[in-house]
Design an enzyme around this catalytic site. Structure first.
Site, PDB file in Angstrom:
ATOM      1  N   HIS A 149      69.001  72.183   4.178  1.00 55.65           N
ATOM      2  CA  HIS A 149      68.347  73.204   3.341  1.00 55.65           C
ATOM      3  C   HIS A 149      67.007  73.624   3.926  1.00 55.65           C
ATOM      4  CE1 HIS A 149      66.613  69.472   1.789  1.00 55.65           C
ATOM      5  NE2 HIS A 149      65.687  70.156   1.142  1.00 55.65           N
ATOM      6  N   HIS A 151      63.811  73.594   2.987  1.00 54.37           N
ATOM      7  CA  HIS A 151      62.495  72.955   2.833  1.00 54.37           C
ATOM      8  C   HIS A 151      61.946  72.493   4.181  1.00 54.37           C
ATOM      9  CE1 HIS A 151      63.234  72.173  -1.743  1.00 54.37           C
ATOM     10  NE2 HIS A 151      62.857  73.412  -1.478  1.00 54.37           N
ATOM     11  N   ASP A 153      60.357  70.010   5.342  1.00 54.16           N
ATOM     12  CA  ASP A 153      60.539  68.648   5.870  1.00 54.16           C
ATOM     13  C   ASP A 153      61.983  68.406   6.335  1.00 54.16           C
ATOM     14  OD1 ASP A 153      61.176  68.826   3.103  1.00 54.16           O
ATOM     15  OD2 ASP A 153      61.113  66.637   2.899  1.00 54.16           O
ATOM     16  N   HIS A 154      62.810  69.448   6.290  1.00 55.48           N
ATOM     17  CA  HIS A 154      64.181  69.363   6.826  1.00 55.48           C
ATOM     18  C   HIS A 154      64.400  70.428   7.906  1.00 55.48           C
ATOM     19  CE1 HIS A 154      65.570  66.573   3.634  1.00 55.48           C
ATOM     20  NE2 HIS A 154      64.552  67.122   2.999  1.00 55.48           N
ATOM     21  N   HIS A 206      69.275  72.196  -5.555  1.00 53.15           N
ATOM     22  CA  HIS A 206      67.950  71.841  -5.048  1.00 53.15           C
ATOM     23  C   HIS A 206      67.341  73.057  -4.357  1.00 53.15           C
ATOM     24  CE1 HIS A 206      64.834  69.185  -3.479  1.00 53.15           C
ATOM     25  NE2 HIS A 206      65.055  69.668  -2.271  1.00 53.15           N
ATOM     26  N   ASP A 228      68.889  66.821   0.342  1.00 49.54           N
ATOM     27  CA  ASP A 228      68.178  66.453  -0.885  1.00 49.54           C
ATOM     28  C   ASP A 228      69.042  66.691  -2.123  1.00 49.54           C
ATOM     29  OD1 ASP A 228      66.073  65.721   0.658  1.00 49.54           O
ATOM     30  OD2 ASP A 228      64.680  67.265  -0.055  1.00 49.54           O
ATOM     31  N   HIS A 267      66.210  61.263   2.310  1.00 54.54           N
ATOM     32  CA  HIS A 267      64.960  60.485   2.152  1.00 54.54           C
ATOM     33  C   HIS A 267      65.254  59.021   1.834  1.00 54.54           C
ATOM     34  CE1 HIS A 267      61.981  63.848   1.888  1.00 54.54           C
ATOM     35  NE2 HIS A 267      63.046  64.535   1.445  1.00 54.54           N
TER      36      HIS A 267
HETATM   37 ZN   LIG Z   1      64.098  69.364  -0.207  1.00 53.86          ZN
END
Ligand SMILES: [Zn+2]
Length: 353
Positions: A149, A151, A153-154, A206, A228, A267
């Site tokens: 996705h 975001h 941090d991905h 998400h 996530d 995570h």
């Molecule tokens: Zn995320």
């Protein structure tokens, strides 16, 4: 006329001498000839000996060559055996391997290796250099990046990955607008990584275009990369989605995979998630055992991934929204309502922590 006696006398010994000398000369000549013949014979003999020696040497060389050939054959046989053993060994190890690469504070990136082709895919390569280093260590070539996705941090490493390895093709979910995506994917997509097939589960909630990638290799459990959407004993925030969407993603898609399917999550939240799970199902021995296991893993600085569909069905309170205990906890008969309540309680519980 008769010659004078003196002359007769003097001529006769002289002729005798001459004949003597002549004879001696003749003898000498004969001797010389004999000697010459002898020498010739000696030379011939020497030549013969030399020839014999040469022949012997040749024979020795031939023998040496034969020995060398034999040794070579032995070596070849040994190598063949080694190869056979190696092949037999390779049969025992996984044909598709997933390498866990911890990134940032508590994120996981993954390197998916197809052993047969030595090709690899990276999943959520937010720190791309780390994944390329890992690929180099394993002697594999990264050909694709799978983005669960948008975001940061991905997907935040996609642009940098493109600079470091321009030939890598980057995939992301339809309509998720993740960074530097070359091709958007959906449930009709079939990606090929050597002998490994990668398919897509659309798991929005998400983020609007969140996807779960499922990698499969014959005779091996599937490996799903859940980003996530599903964590070990947890699930992501609903952000732009609904409880119905999350229920579909968790229960009807991800946990509809066979129980032995491995789940690689986005995570490391496991211990906290299981602590919360004990508040939803306080009487569950399975949740207690899983919590003890996760704590031990973390204390030993080990990962709690991958989990399995079977383990999540037994201990994840979000996946278990269809189960009687969780429905009772949420005081409802509707799994979607139960999931919404568990999610809201988890968020409130997290704020208290
Ligand atoms: Zn995320």
């Amino acid at each position: 006329m008769v010659p004078p006696a003196a002359l007769q006398l003097s001529s006769s010994p002289a002729s005798f001498l001459v004949s003597l000398i002549a004879e001696e000369l003749h003898n000498f000549e004969l001797l010389e000839l004999e000697l010459e013949l002898n020498l010739e014979l000696e030379l011939e003999l020497e030549l013969e000996l030399e020839l014999e020696l040469e022949l012997e040497l040749e024979l020795e060389l031939e023998l040496e060559l034969e020995l060398e050939l034999e040794l070579e054959l032995e070596l070849e046989l040994e190598l063949e055996l080694e190869l056979e053993l190696e092949l037999a060994g390779a049969g025992a190890v996984a044909k598709m391997e997933v390498v866990i690469v911890p990134v940032l504070e508590d994120n996981y990136s993954y390197l998916v290796i197809d052993q047969a082709s030595r090709l690899a895919a990276v999943v959520d390569p937010v720190e791309p250099q780390k994944l390329l280093d890992e690929a180099k260590k394993h002697g594999v070539q990264v050909v694709m990046a799978l983005t669960t996705h948008s975001h940061w941090d991905h997907a935040g490493g996609n642009g940098q990955l493109k600079q470091l390895a321009p030939s890598v093709r980057i995939y992301g979910g339809q309509g998720d607008n993740a960074e530097a995506v070359d091709e958007e994917v959906n449930e009709a997509t079939r990606l090929t990584l050597g002998e490994t097939e990668i398919t897509v589960l659309e798991t929005p909630c998400h983020t609007p275009g969140h996807v779960t990638f499922v990698a499969r290799h014959a005779d091996q459990p599937a490996a799903a990369f859940t980003g996530d959407t599903l964590f070990v004993a947890g699930c992501g925030n609903f952000n732009s989605g609904t409880a119905q969407q999350m229920k579909t993603a968790l229960v009807d898609k991800i946990c509809a995979l066979p129980d032995d399917s491995q789940l690689f999550v986005g995570h490391e939240y496991t211990v906290k998630n299981l602590l919360f799970a004990t508040t939803v199902e306080p009487d569950s021995q399975e949740v207690q055992d899983r919590l003890a296991w996760a704590r031990a893993r973390r204390e030993a600085h080990e990962y709690t991934v991958p989990t399995t569909v079977g383990a999540e069905k037994a201990t994840n309170p979000f996946v278990r929204c269809t189960q009687q205990t969780v429905l009772q906890y949420a005081d409802t008969t509707d799994p979607v309502a139960a999931l919404a309540k568990v999610r809201a309680d988890k968020t409130a519980w997290g704020r208290r922590k």
